[in-house]
Scaffold this active site. Structure first.
Site, PDB file in Angstrom:
ATOM      1  N   TRP A 174      -2.218  11.352   0.867  1.00 29.03           N
ATOM      2  CA  TRP A 174      -3.040  10.255   1.390  1.00 29.03           C
ATOM      3  C   TRP A 174      -2.863  10.221   2.917  1.00 29.03           C
ATOM      4  O   TRP A 174      -1.733  10.259   3.406  1.00 29.03           O
ATOM      5  CB  TRP A 174      -2.576   8.942   0.750  1.00 29.03           C
ATOM      6  CG  TRP A 174      -3.256   7.713   1.276  1.00 29.03           C
ATOM      7  CD1 TRP A 174      -4.597   7.521   1.414  1.00 29.03           C
ATOM      8  CD2 TRP A 174      -2.620   6.512   1.724  1.00 29.03           C
ATOM      9  NE1 TRP A 174      -4.837   6.254   1.921  1.00 29.03           N
ATOM     10  CE2 TRP A 174      -3.638   5.616   2.113  1.00 29.03           C
ATOM     11  CE3 TRP A 174      -1.288   6.093   1.827  1.00 29.03           C
ATOM     12  CZ2 TRP A 174      -3.373   4.330   2.596  1.00 29.03           C
ATOM     13  CZ3 TRP A 174      -1.024   4.824   2.305  1.00 29.03           C
ATOM     14  CH2 TRP A 174      -2.061   3.956   2.680  1.00 29.03           C
ATOM     15  N   ASP A 255       5.174   6.376  -4.392  1.00 30.02           N
ATOM     16  CA  ASP A 255       4.043   5.553  -3.994  1.00 30.02           C
ATOM     17  C   ASP A 255       3.186   5.366  -5.251  1.00 30.02           C
ATOM     18  O   ASP A 255       2.622   6.338  -5.766  1.00 30.02           O
ATOM     19  CB  ASP A 255       3.246   6.271  -2.885  1.00 30.02           C
ATOM     20  CG  ASP A 255       2.046   5.462  -2.427  1.00 30.02           C
ATOM     21  OD1 ASP A 255       1.781   4.390  -3.001  1.00 30.02           O
ATOM     22  OD2 ASP A 255       1.358   5.918  -1.481  1.00 30.02           O
ATOM     23  N   LYS A 291      -6.162  -1.406  -6.299  1.00 27.61           N
ATOM     24  CA  LYS A 291      -7.087  -0.708  -7.200  1.00 27.61           C
ATOM     25  C   LYS A 291      -7.061  -1.289  -8.606  1.00 27.61           C
ATOM     26  O   LYS A 291      -8.100  -1.580  -9.169  1.00 27.61           O
ATOM     27  CB  LYS A 291      -6.750   0.787  -7.284  1.00 27.61           C
ATOM     28  CG  LYS A 291      -6.208   1.404  -6.019  1.00 27.61           C
ATOM     29  CD  LYS A 291      -7.274   1.649  -4.998  1.00 27.61           C
ATOM     30  CE  LYS A 291      -6.609   2.085  -3.697  1.00 27.61           C
ATOM     31  NZ  LYS A 291      -7.438   2.911  -2.890  1.00 27.61           N
TER      32      LYS A 291
HETATM   33  N1  KET Z   1      -1.002   4.850  -1.452  1.00 25.29           N
HETATM   34  C1  KET Z   1      -2.008   5.667  -1.788  1.00 25.29           C
HETATM   35  C2  KET Z   1      -1.690   6.977  -2.405  1.00 25.29           C
HETATM   36  C3  KET Z   1      -3.314   5.258  -1.547  1.00 25.29           C
HETATM   37  O1  KET Z   1      -4.283   6.070  -1.912  1.00 25.29           O
HETATM   38  C4  KET Z   1      -3.573   4.011  -0.946  1.00 25.29           C
HETATM   39  C5  KET Z   1      -4.955   3.615  -0.621  1.00 25.29           C
HETATM   40  C6  KET Z   1      -2.470   3.196  -0.641  1.00 25.29           C
HETATM   41  C7  KET Z   1      -1.201   3.659  -0.900  1.00 25.29           C
HETATM   42  C8  KET Z   1      -2.573   1.864  -0.001  1.00 25.29           C
HETATM   43  O2  KET Z   1      -3.475   0.976  -0.444  1.00 25.29           O
HETATM   44  P1  KET Z   1      -3.283  -0.576  -0.147  1.00 25.29           P
HETATM   45  O3  KET Z   1      -4.646  -1.126  -0.160  1.00 25.29           O
HETATM   46  O4  KET Z   1      -2.585  -0.745   1.156  1.00 25.29           O
HETATM   47  O5  KET Z   1      -2.452  -1.090  -1.279  1.00 25.29           O
HETATM   48  N2  KET Z   1      -5.898   4.434  -0.562  1.00 25.29           N
HETATM   49  C9  KET Z   1      -7.325   4.170  -0.352  1.00 25.29           C
HETATM   50  C10 KET Z   1      -7.664   3.203   0.698  1.00 25.29           C
HETATM   51  C11 KET Z   1      -7.074   3.469   2.047  1.00 25.29           C
HETATM   52  O6  KET Z   1      -7.120   4.599   2.551  1.00 25.29           O
HETATM   53  O7  KET Z   1      -6.544   2.504   2.622  1.00 25.29           O
HETATM   54  C12 KET Z   1      -8.022   5.527  -0.168  1.00 25.29           C
HETATM   55  O8  KET Z   1      -7.350   6.571  -0.116  1.00 25.29           O
HETATM   56  O9  KET Z   1      -9.252   5.543  -0.088  1.00 25.29           O
END
Ligand code: KET
Length: 446
Positions: A174, A255, A291
């Protein structure tokens, strides 16, 4: 020197500055209009600040918004959409929110570590209620600003208490992982993960790189539904990963942003984490409810540190709080209450699971339809079956940057430049169109 004193313009000078300016002969001899003129040529204090590049993921949504073509499709950010491509608020979330209104819950500050009922619920969801690490109070859990904020707290703890220790992250990963460790000044390097030749896991490369990392490194692992590849280790491979991490005295750092989204089952998706807990290892787990509960903007998640004793957990927690306090003081309550209400109530918990299965199911259906469309339209004999093997929200298409650019510039399909598409943003109705775009980009752009 004179011009810097004139920078605010004569009409907006504060009393202290006017006094200072009285000592300035330049000012005394110049008329008001001359003073105003000099304002126009004064360079900004921010001249040295260059334009930051757009974020590789969230910047895609900004570009999508600016596109007026009606065929446009946003497969950039991993955010669930309905078949009508609209954002989705889970019914169980609405129910929990109504309950909060009925109860008249207040808006007092939370403690630094967050809502106690949330912290309890989130650890139980991860390890399973009644797991020995919970019963023996070996887990330091504090509420974080979703997955990102929780990762950032852990990164700060690593920087403070493990100086010089390196974090190993998967190649690819990511996009924000690198930013998080860079900003926390934690050194990182990559371990092999994705093999473009097999469009699968480079398991031997991964094991070798973990083995060769300096003893006591942190190994960042995606608990399930690896982002961006959609390729997870098998249960047998997880056992070997745990073996080598244990052998080398490394510290696993999970994660978990997609619990429930890989298999549709919360428990199954926590199997990797639970395997490490069963071995009595010490490790980190960052969690996100963006998500699986669709709480993207509520910023709700947690950082859990599994320790070998309750005493160590108390100390670790105290330091996490110490890191959080000057960063943001204490976390927001709304999302925490939603999670606590949903997980803490058997009926709502059941409803959540059903809705999550529905979301995961819709993604599986469009995955299949995309595959079928590619196979029926592409006459080249290319094997597209990798799409069906990948899991979670994403498909890693293998399209390179130029091909991904073609998807956006010619077809108005917005996606990240690493070739990732979010199937959560795809509808059945758009599968054929997407297949046309992929086939054109794959065969006609190199
Ligand atoms: N870890 C991974 C692997 C991940 O894909 C995301 C979010 C997060 C943590 C963090 O998400 P949060 O909303 O802070 O709980 N991924 C999606 C959104 C982004 O990039 O912020 C994405 O990859 O599209």
């Amino acid at each position: 020197m004179a011009s810097s004193m004139l920078s605010l313009g004569s009409t907006s000078l504060l009393p202290r500055q006017i006094n200072k300016n009285k000592l300035n002969p330049f000012l005394r001899t110049k008329s008001l209009s001359r003073v105003t003129m000099s304002v126009a040529v004064k360079p900004s204090r921010f001249e040295g600040i260059t334009m930051a590049p757009p974020d590789p993921i969230l910047g895609v949504s900004e570009a999508f918004k600016a596109d007026t073509n009606e065929l446009k499709l946003n497969l950039g950010v991993g955010a669930y959409r309905t078949e009508e491509l609209q954002p989705y608020v889970l019914n169980v979330v609405k129910k929990a929110e109504n309950l909060m209104l009925e109860r008249g819950d207040n808006k007092e500050y939370l403690p630094i570590e967050g809502l106690a009922a949330f912290n309890k619920a989130t650890a139980e969801l991860l390890f399973g209620a009644g797991h020995p690490v919970i019963k023996e109070q070996k887990v330091a859990t504090i509420q974080g600003l979703s997955g990102t904020g929780s990762l950032r707290l852990a990164a700060a703890l690593i920087e403070r208490y493990f100086p010089g220790a390196k974090v190993l992250i998967s190649a690819p990963t990511w996009g924000n992982h690198k930013n998080i460790f860079n900003d926390a000044k934690v050194p990182w390097s990559e371990y092999r993960y994705y093999d473009p030749k097999t469009i699968g896991l480079d398991f031997n490369g991964m094991i070798q790189d973990i083995k060769e990392a300096p003893e006591g490194s942190f190994i960042l692992l995606h608990g399930c539904a690896h982002n961006p590849t959609g390729i997870d280790p098998t249960p047998e491979q997880w056992v070997k990963i745990a073996d080598v991490i244990q052998e080398k005295n490394h510290i696993p750092f999970f994660d978990v942003a997609y619990q429930g989204f890989a298999s549709g089952s919360l428990d199954e998706d926590a199997a990797s984490v639970r395997l490490f807990a069963e071995r009595g290892m010490e490790f980190f787990v960052a969690q996100s409810y963006s998500k699986n509960l669709g709480l993207y903007a509520e910023r709700i998640g947690a950082i859990n540190v599994v320790c070998s004793s309750a005493d160590a957990a108390i100390r670790v927690k105290s330091q996490l709080k110490r890191i959080a306090r000057p960063m943001y003081s204490n976390p927001p309550v709304h999302g925490a209450r939603i999670v606590a209400n949903v997980v803490g109530d058997a009926t709502m918990f059941g409803e959540w699971k059903a809705e999550m299965e529905m979301m995961a199911g819709r993604i599986k259906t469009v995955r299949q339809k995309l595959y079928d469309s590619l196979v029926s339209k592409d006459k080249s004999g290319k094997d597209w079956s990798f799409i069906l093997k990948q899991i979670g929200m994403f498909s890693f298409t293998g399209l390179n940057k130029a091909q991904s650019d073609n998807m956006t510039n010619k077809w108005h399909v917005y996606m990240t430049k690493d070739g990732r598409i979010s199937l959560a943003g795809l509808s059945m109705a758009k599968c054929e169109y997407l297949a046309d775009a992929i086939i054109d980009s794959y065969h006609n752009v190199s």
